[in-house]
Write a protein that holds these residues in place. Structure first.
Motif, PDB file in Angstrom:
ATOM      1  N   TYR A  48      -1.326  -1.654   6.390  1.00  0.00           N
ATOM      2  CA  TYR A  48      -0.248  -1.185   5.413  1.00  0.00           C
ATOM      3  C   TYR A  48       1.126  -2.509   5.275  1.00  0.00           C
ATOM      4  CZ  TYR A  48      -2.315   3.471   5.827  1.00  0.00           C
ATOM      5  OH  TYR A  48      -3.289   4.501   5.643  1.00  0.00           O
ATOM      6  N   ILE A  67       9.613  -0.564   7.784  1.00  0.00           N
ATOM      7  CA  ILE A  67       9.363   0.429   8.748  1.00  0.00           C
ATOM      8  C   ILE A  67       8.116   0.126   9.101  1.00  0.00           C
ATOM      9  CG2 ILE A  67       9.059   2.426   7.239  1.00  0.00           C
ATOM     10  CD1 ILE A  67      10.368   4.067   9.453  1.00  0.00           C
ATOM     11  N   ILE A  71       5.619   2.408  11.982  1.00  0.00           N
ATOM     12  CA  ILE A  71       5.500   3.623  13.026  1.00  0.00           C
ATOM     13  C   ILE A  71       4.042   2.908  13.724  1.00  0.00           C
ATOM     14  CG2 ILE A  71       4.965   5.745  13.905  1.00  0.00           C
ATOM     15  CD1 ILE A  71       7.107   6.753  11.992  1.00  0.00           C
ATOM     16  N   TRP A  82       2.433   9.669  13.204  1.00  0.00           N
ATOM     17  CA  TRP A  82       2.237   9.566  11.982  1.00  0.00           C
ATOM     18  C   TRP A  82       2.377  11.003  11.433  1.00  0.00           C
ATOM     19  CZ3 TRP A  82      -2.105   5.805  10.351  1.00  0.00           C
ATOM     20  CH2 TRP A  82      -1.576   4.381  10.409  1.00  0.00           C
ATOM     21  N   GLY A  83       3.275  11.083  10.333  1.00  0.00           N
ATOM     22  CA  GLY A  83       3.218  12.561   9.512  1.00  0.00           C
ATOM     23  C   GLY A  83       3.654  13.576  10.175  1.00  0.00           C
ATOM     24  N   LYS A  84       4.728  13.252  11.185  1.00  0.00           N
ATOM     25  CA  LYS A  84       5.669  14.352  11.793  1.00  0.00           C
ATOM     26  C   LYS A  84       7.048  14.373  11.280  1.00  0.00           C
ATOM     27  CE  LYS A  84       2.201  14.898  15.517  1.00  0.00           C
ATOM     28  NZ  LYS A  84       1.637  14.301  16.533  1.00  0.00           N
ATOM     29  N   GLY A  85       7.366  13.655  10.356  1.00  0.00           N
ATOM     30  CA  GLY A  85       8.689  13.691   9.832  1.00  0.00           C
ATOM     31  C   GLY A  85       9.530  12.397  10.658  1.00  0.00           C
ATOM     32  N   GLY A 122       9.052   9.238  10.466  1.00  0.00           N
ATOM     33  CA  GLY A 122       9.459   7.907   9.564  1.00  0.00           C
ATOM     34  C   GLY A 122      10.718   8.423   8.649  1.00  0.00           C
ATOM     35  N   THR A 123      10.663   9.652   8.150  1.00  0.00           N
ATOM     36  CA  THR A 123      11.612  10.011   7.275  1.00  0.00           C
ATOM     37  C   THR A 123      13.065  10.057   7.999  1.00  0.00           C
ATOM     38  OG1 THR A 123      10.046  11.227   5.934  1.00  0.00           O
ATOM     39  CG2 THR A 123      12.350  11.961   5.660  1.00  0.00           C
ATOM     40  N   ASN A 161      -0.481   2.958  -0.122  1.00  0.00           N
ATOM     41  CA  ASN A 161       0.053   3.709   1.209  1.00  0.00           C
ATOM     42  C   ASN A 161       0.940   4.895   0.787  1.00  0.00           C
ATOM     43  OD1 ASN A 161       1.513   4.201   3.724  1.00  0.00           O
ATOM     44  ND2 ASN A 161       2.276   2.216   3.952  1.00  0.00           N
ATOM     45  N   ARG A 171       1.566   7.689   2.366  1.00  0.00           N
ATOM     46  CA  ARG A 171       2.579   8.297   3.193  1.00  0.00           C
ATOM     47  C   ARG A 171       3.909   7.490   2.826  1.00  0.00           C
ATOM     48  NH1 ARG A 171      -0.393   7.308   7.266  1.00  0.00           N
ATOM     49  NH2 ARG A 171      -1.779   8.959   7.340  1.00  0.00           N
ATOM     50  N   SER A 172       3.884   6.190   2.923  1.00  0.00           N
ATOM     51  CA  SER A 172       4.998   5.464   2.764  1.00  0.00           C
ATOM     52  C   SER A 172       5.887   5.692   1.172  1.00  0.00           C
ATOM     53  CB  SER A 172       4.580   4.062   2.771  1.00  0.00           C
ATOM     54  OG  SER A 172       6.001   3.251   2.931  1.00  0.00           O
ATOM     55  N   ARG A 206       5.672   8.516  -0.585  1.00  0.00           N
ATOM     56  CA  ARG A 206       6.125   9.739  -0.376  1.00  0.00           C
ATOM     57  C   ARG A 206       7.513   9.616   0.288  1.00  0.00           C
ATOM     58  NH1 ARG A 206       1.799  14.556  -0.669  1.00  0.00           N
ATOM     59  NH2 ARG A 206       3.710  15.781  -0.129  1.00  0.00           N
ATOM     60  N   LYS A 241      10.990  10.463  -1.358  1.00  0.00           N
ATOM     61  CA  LYS A 241      11.866  11.764  -0.673  1.00  0.00           C
ATOM     62  C   LYS A 241      13.296  11.254  -0.052  1.00  0.00           C
ATOM     63  CE  LYS A 241      10.343  13.494   3.158  1.00  0.00           C
ATOM     64  NZ  LYS A 241       9.610  14.235   4.273  1.00  0.00           N
TER      65      LYS A 241
END
Ligand SMILES: CC(C)(COP(=O)(O)OP(=O)(O)OC[C@H]1O[C@@H](n2cnc3c(N)ncnc32)[C@H](O)[C@@H]1OP(=O)(O)O)[C@@H](O)C(=O)NCCC(=O)NCCS
Length: 180
Positions: free
Chosen positions: A32, A95, A97, A103-106, A108-109, A136, A138-139, A141, A145
């Motif tokens: 990524y 960024i 991680i 990953w996917g647990k909030g 990064g946001t 990518n 996830r990134s 989104r 967001k």
């Protein structure tokens, strides 16, 4: 130190080199980041020194994201603003991680919101740019967001895993940042 509800952003340490060597040699992570060469200890040391020099010069800031787990905390990756330009009041966000289980647990946001807030409130930035490989999801989104606007697409700009990929360009202005 920047504190959120589930993560804190702390300054870089020399001992972070062990974490960086793991994260920056993991193919699932670096796909990524458009990195492909093996990361040597010597090159990583230089990257850490360079990051420290950018902080000294006021041209970049980097933090390590830590997840608080009971009484301890786990470093999961870096988040940064680079290319800080004091004349135009802009910078570029990055960024990564490196701990895939996180990953996917909030996290990064939350880390992104913290560093954007730092950029706009402490560094007095007017604009923050970013770019993301088109696959990518996830990134992408995450960027939408937290309030980044899609500003363009560099077609087939990055060669990765045997083919060319589009690069999505994002930007967020101070007025658009309301602590999303
Ligand atoms: C990209 C990255 C920073 C996102 O952070 P994260 O903590 O994993 O993501 P979050 O949990 O905050 O979720 C962000 C969004 O992605 C979505 N998401 C999570 N897993 C997803 C998946 N497998 N596919 C698509 N979207 C996903 C979330 O639902 C959320 O969007 P939503 O709230 O609109 O539903 C992180 O995964 C990472 O560093 N990955 C490796 C390196 C990288 O890609 N760096 C960024 C380079 S531009």
């Amino acid at each position: 130190m920047l504190r959120g509800d589930t993560v804190l952003l702390r300054p870089l340490k020399r001992s972070d080199i062990t974490n960086f060597l793991k994260w920056n040699n993991d193919p699932e992570v670096i796909q990524y980041l458009a990195m492909y060469l093996p990361m040597t200890e010597m090159a990583q040391e230089k990257l850490i020194e360079d990051a420290a020099s950018r902080i000294q010069a006021g041209t970049g800031v980097i933090f390590i994201i830590e997840v608080t787990e009971g009484n301890s905390s786990k470093p999961i990756g870096p988040v940064a603003l680079n290319g800080i330009n004091p004349r135009d009041h802009n910078a570029t966000f990055g960024i990564s991680i490196g701990e895939k289980d996180y990953w996917g647990k909030g996290y990064g946001t939350e880390a992104t919101r913290l560093i954007l807030d730092y950029g706009f409130q402490q560094l007095n930035l007017h604009r923050i740019s970013s770019s993301v490989l088109a696959f990518n999801e996830r990134s992408i989104r995450l960027h939408k967001k937290v309030g980044f606007k899609e500003e363009g697409l560099q077609r087939e700009a990055i060669f990765q895993n045997g083919r060319f990929h589009d690069h999505v360009m994002f930007g967020i202005l101070r007025d658009e940042w309301k602590g999303h």
